[in-house]
Design a protein around this motif. Structure first.
Motif, PDB file in Angstrom:
ATOM      1  N   ARG A  54      28.255  25.558  44.967  1.00  0.00           N
ATOM      2  CA  ARG A  54      29.350  24.580  44.857  1.00  0.00           C
ATOM      3  C   ARG A  54      28.839  23.198  44.504  1.00  0.00           C
ATOM      4  N   LYS A  55      27.673  22.859  45.009  1.00  0.00           N
ATOM      5  CA  LYS A  55      27.050  21.592  44.633  1.00  0.00           C
ATOM      6  C   LYS A  55      26.752  21.583  43.137  1.00  0.00           C
ATOM      7  N   ARG A  56      26.267  22.711  42.637  1.00  0.00           N
ATOM      8  CA  ARG A  56      25.958  22.822  41.206  1.00  0.00           C
ATOM      9  C   ARG A  56      27.221  22.723  40.360  1.00  0.00           C
ATOM     10  N   ILE A  57      28.307  23.304  40.837  1.00  0.00           N
ATOM     11  CA  ILE A  57      29.586  23.221  40.116  1.00  0.00           C
ATOM     12  C   ILE A  57      30.012  21.764  39.974  1.00  0.00           C
ATOM     13  N   LEU A  58      29.895  20.996  41.042  1.00  0.00           N
ATOM     14  CA  LEU A  58      30.262  19.584  40.989  1.00  0.00           C
ATOM     15  C   LEU A  58      29.364  18.812  40.032  1.00  0.00           C
ATOM     16  N   GLU A  59      28.076  19.154  40.004  1.00  0.00           N
ATOM     17  CA  GLU A  59      27.144  18.491  39.077  1.00  0.00           C
ATOM     18  C   GLU A  59      27.523  18.785  37.626  1.00  0.00           C
ATOM     19  N   LEU A  60      27.902  20.029  37.352  1.00  0.00           N
ATOM     20  CA  LEU A  60      28.300  20.411  35.995  1.00  0.00           C
ATOM     21  C   LEU A  60      29.557  19.665  35.559  1.00  0.00           C
ATOM     22  N   LEU A  61      30.521  19.542  36.458  1.00  0.00           N
ATOM     23  CA  LEU A  61      31.755  18.836  36.123  1.00  0.00           C
ATOM     24  C   LEU A  61      31.496  17.349  35.918  1.00  0.00           C
ATOM     25  N   LYS A  62      30.594  16.790  36.686  1.00  0.00           N
ATOM     26  CA  LYS A  62      30.248  15.381  36.521  1.00  0.00           C
ATOM     27  C   LYS A  62      29.622  15.132  35.159  1.00  0.00           C
ATOM     28  N   ALA A  63      28.818  16.086  34.701  1.00  0.00           N
ATOM     29  CA  ALA A  63      28.123  15.938  33.416  1.00  0.00           C
ATOM     30  C   ALA A  63      29.019  16.198  32.222  1.00  0.00           C
ATOM     31  N   SER A  64      29.946  17.143  32.366  1.00  0.00           N
ATOM     32  CA  SER A  64      30.684  17.619  31.185  1.00  0.00           C
ATOM     33  C   SER A  64      32.184  17.388  31.228  1.00  0.00           C
ATOM     34  N   GLY A  65      32.723  16.897  32.340  1.00  0.00           N
ATOM     35  CA  GLY A  65      34.168  16.677  32.417  1.00  0.00           C
ATOM     36  C   GLY A  65      34.876  17.928  32.892  1.00  0.00           C
ATOM     37  N   THR A  66      35.730  18.476  32.062  1.00  0.00           N
ATOM     38  CA  THR A  66      36.479  19.682  32.403  1.00  0.00           C
ATOM     39  C   THR A  66      35.765  20.919  31.868  1.00  0.00           C
ATOM     40  N   LEU A  67      35.658  21.955  32.690  1.00  0.00           N
ATOM     41  CA  LEU A  67      35.038  23.215  32.277  1.00  0.00           C
ATOM     42  C   LEU A  67      35.927  24.378  32.696  1.00  0.00           C
ATOM     43  N   SER A  68      35.873  25.447  31.933  1.00  0.00           N
ATOM     44  CA  SER A  68      36.636  26.641  32.282  1.00  0.00           C
ATOM     45  C   SER A  68      35.899  27.416  33.371  1.00  0.00           C
ATOM     46  N   LEU A  69      36.631  28.320  34.037  1.00  0.00           N
ATOM     47  CA  LEU A  69      36.010  29.159  35.054  1.00  0.00           C
ATOM     48  C   LEU A  69      34.903  30.019  34.447  1.00  0.00           C
ATOM     49  N   ARG A  70      35.135  30.484  33.237  1.00  0.00           N
ATOM     50  CA  ARG A  70      34.131  31.304  32.569  1.00  0.00           C
ATOM     51  C   ARG A  70      32.843  30.518  32.328  1.00  0.00           C
TER      52      ARG A  70
ATOM     53  N   GLU B 262      29.194  31.281  34.047  1.00  0.00           N
ATOM     54  CA  GLU B 262      27.975  31.499  33.266  1.00  0.00           C
ATOM     55  C   GLU B 262      26.883  30.528  33.674  1.00  0.00           C
ATOM     56  N   ALA B 263      27.280  29.276  33.946  1.00  0.00           N
ATOM     57  CA  ALA B 263      26.301  28.247  34.281  1.00  0.00           C
ATOM     58  C   ALA B 263      25.636  28.482  35.634  1.00  0.00           C
ATOM     59  N   VAL B 264      26.383  29.004  36.592  1.00  0.00           N
ATOM     60  CA  VAL B 264      25.811  29.250  37.923  1.00  0.00           C
ATOM     61  C   VAL B 264      25.416  30.713  38.104  1.00  0.00           C
ATOM     62  N   GLN B 265      25.526  31.499  37.038  1.00  0.00           N
ATOM     63  CA  GLN B 265      25.115  32.909  37.052  1.00  0.00           C
ATOM     64  C   GLN B 265      25.834  33.684  38.148  1.00  0.00           C
ATOM     65  N   SER B 266      27.151  33.564  38.160  1.00  0.00           N
ATOM     66  CA  SER B 266      27.951  34.269  39.146  1.00  0.00           C
ATOM     67  C   SER B 266      29.194  34.829  38.481  1.00  0.00           C
ATOM     68  N   SER B 267      30.038  35.509  39.259  1.00  0.00           N
ATOM     69  CA  SER B 267      31.267  36.076  38.717  1.00  0.00           C
ATOM     70  C   SER B 267      32.389  35.043  38.730  1.00  0.00           C
ATOM     71  N   GLU B 268      33.374  35.251  37.864  1.00  0.00           N
ATOM     72  CA  GLU B 268      34.519  34.344  37.844  1.00  0.00           C
ATOM     73  C   GLU B 268      35.298  34.416  39.158  1.00  0.00           C
ATOM     74  N   VAL B 269      35.322  35.586  39.782  1.00  0.00           N
ATOM     75  CA  VAL B 269      36.010  35.737  41.070  1.00  0.00           C
ATOM     76  C   VAL B 269      35.371  34.835  42.121  1.00  0.00           C
ATOM     77  N   THR B 270      34.054  34.830  42.163  1.00  0.00           N
ATOM     78  CA  THR B 270      33.337  34.002  43.128  1.00  0.00           C
ATOM     79  C   THR B 270      33.543  32.520  42.821  1.00  0.00           C
ATOM     80  N   VAL B 271      33.445  32.158  41.541  1.00  0.00           N
ATOM     81  CA  VAL B 271      33.612  30.759  41.152  1.00  0.00           C
ATOM     82  C   VAL B 271      35.034  30.292  41.427  1.00  0.00           C
TER      83      VAL B 271
END
Length: 269
Positions: free
Chosen positions: A20-36, A40-49
């Protein structure tokens, strides 16, 4: 243990809090991102994300959108760099560029702004004949430089390194003396209510000038920008003639844009 990422690629697993920390870092860097993209970025399933996103939303740390997420408050003053943007919706941007290229005919005089999707469009125009391209993007100009039948006209101005483009009063003045058939521009957000927007005042000024130099405005925007509102308005909805976007874009926002006179072109990936 469903909340733990397995080391399928040999890397150390990400536990829930770390992911979840990594998800926040990705959003800070790129703005809006899709679940997919997040998955892919955190190497997990869309259900988990999706579960992570809901938890982060409950804590007020992000906002969920149609098929994606962003940091709270879309009226952002943060401008992602060109390199950061290249990591977002890559396949979708390629499909958008393919579709947008069909709007360019031999003999046209067009304007192309900065951005990753605009750069992808330029790559698809290298084989055109008798084309005049006005641009403030260093990358667009470089891409078209070796095309013998394409005349490239660059604006003057001050280099904004983060987007590899020229901005400022000199660039805006150069555009005020030109007229083209269509302008292909992007931005950081697009809503039916407010139109195209960007976090930076200088970028907003040049984007307005790019649009004003053309008879028609074509907005190139992947789905992560649809429904997003940045701080500074650049082109109001009534001035936008075409939108080329991806199939994951919010249907509600596209419908509203269509009712306001924007012709919608959906690229399939």
């Amino acid at each position: 243990m469903s909340d733990v990422l397995g080391p399928a690629d040999g890397r150390k697993p990400l536990f829930g809090a770390e992911r979840r920390k990594r998800i926040l870092e990705l959003l800070k860097a790129s703005g809006t991102l899709s679940l997919r993209e997040l998955a892919e970025a955190v190497q997990s399933s869309e259900v988990t994300v999706r579960r992570d996103v809901r938890a982060l939303e409950a804590d007020g740390l992000l906002e969920r959108h149609h098929g994606g997420a962003s940091l709270p408050g879309e009226l952002s003053s943060r401008e992602p760099t060109f390199v950061q943007k290249t990591l977002v919706a890559t396949a979708e941007k390629a499909a958008i560029a393919d579709l947008a290229a069909a709007l360019v005919e031999d003999g046209d005089a067009i304007v192309i702004g900065p951005g990753t999707t605009a750069h992808a469009l330029a790559q698809r125009l290298t084989g055109h004949g008798e084309l005049a391209v006005v641009t403030n993007s260093l990358l667009v100009a470089q891409t078209l430089a070796d095309s013998p039948r394409i005349e490239v006209v660059m604006t003057g101005g001050t280099l904004r390194g983060s987007i590899q483009a020229l901005v400022g009063s000199a660039a805006e003045h150069a555009l005020s003396e030109l007229r083209a058939r269509r302008a292909f521009i992007s931005g950081n957000g697009l809503t039916a209510e407010r139109g195209l927007s960007t976090p930076n005042v200088q970028v907003a000024g040049i984007d307005r000038a790019l649009a004003a130099a053309a008879e028609e405005v074509v907005v190139l925007a992947d789905h992560t920008k649809i429904g997003v509102d940045a701080m500074v308005q650049t082109v109001p909805t009534e001035r936008i003639d075409h939108l080329v976007t991806g199939e994951e874009a919010s249907p509600e926002e596209l419908h509203e844009l269509s009712t306001r006179g924007v012709r919608i072109h959906v690229a399939r990936t």
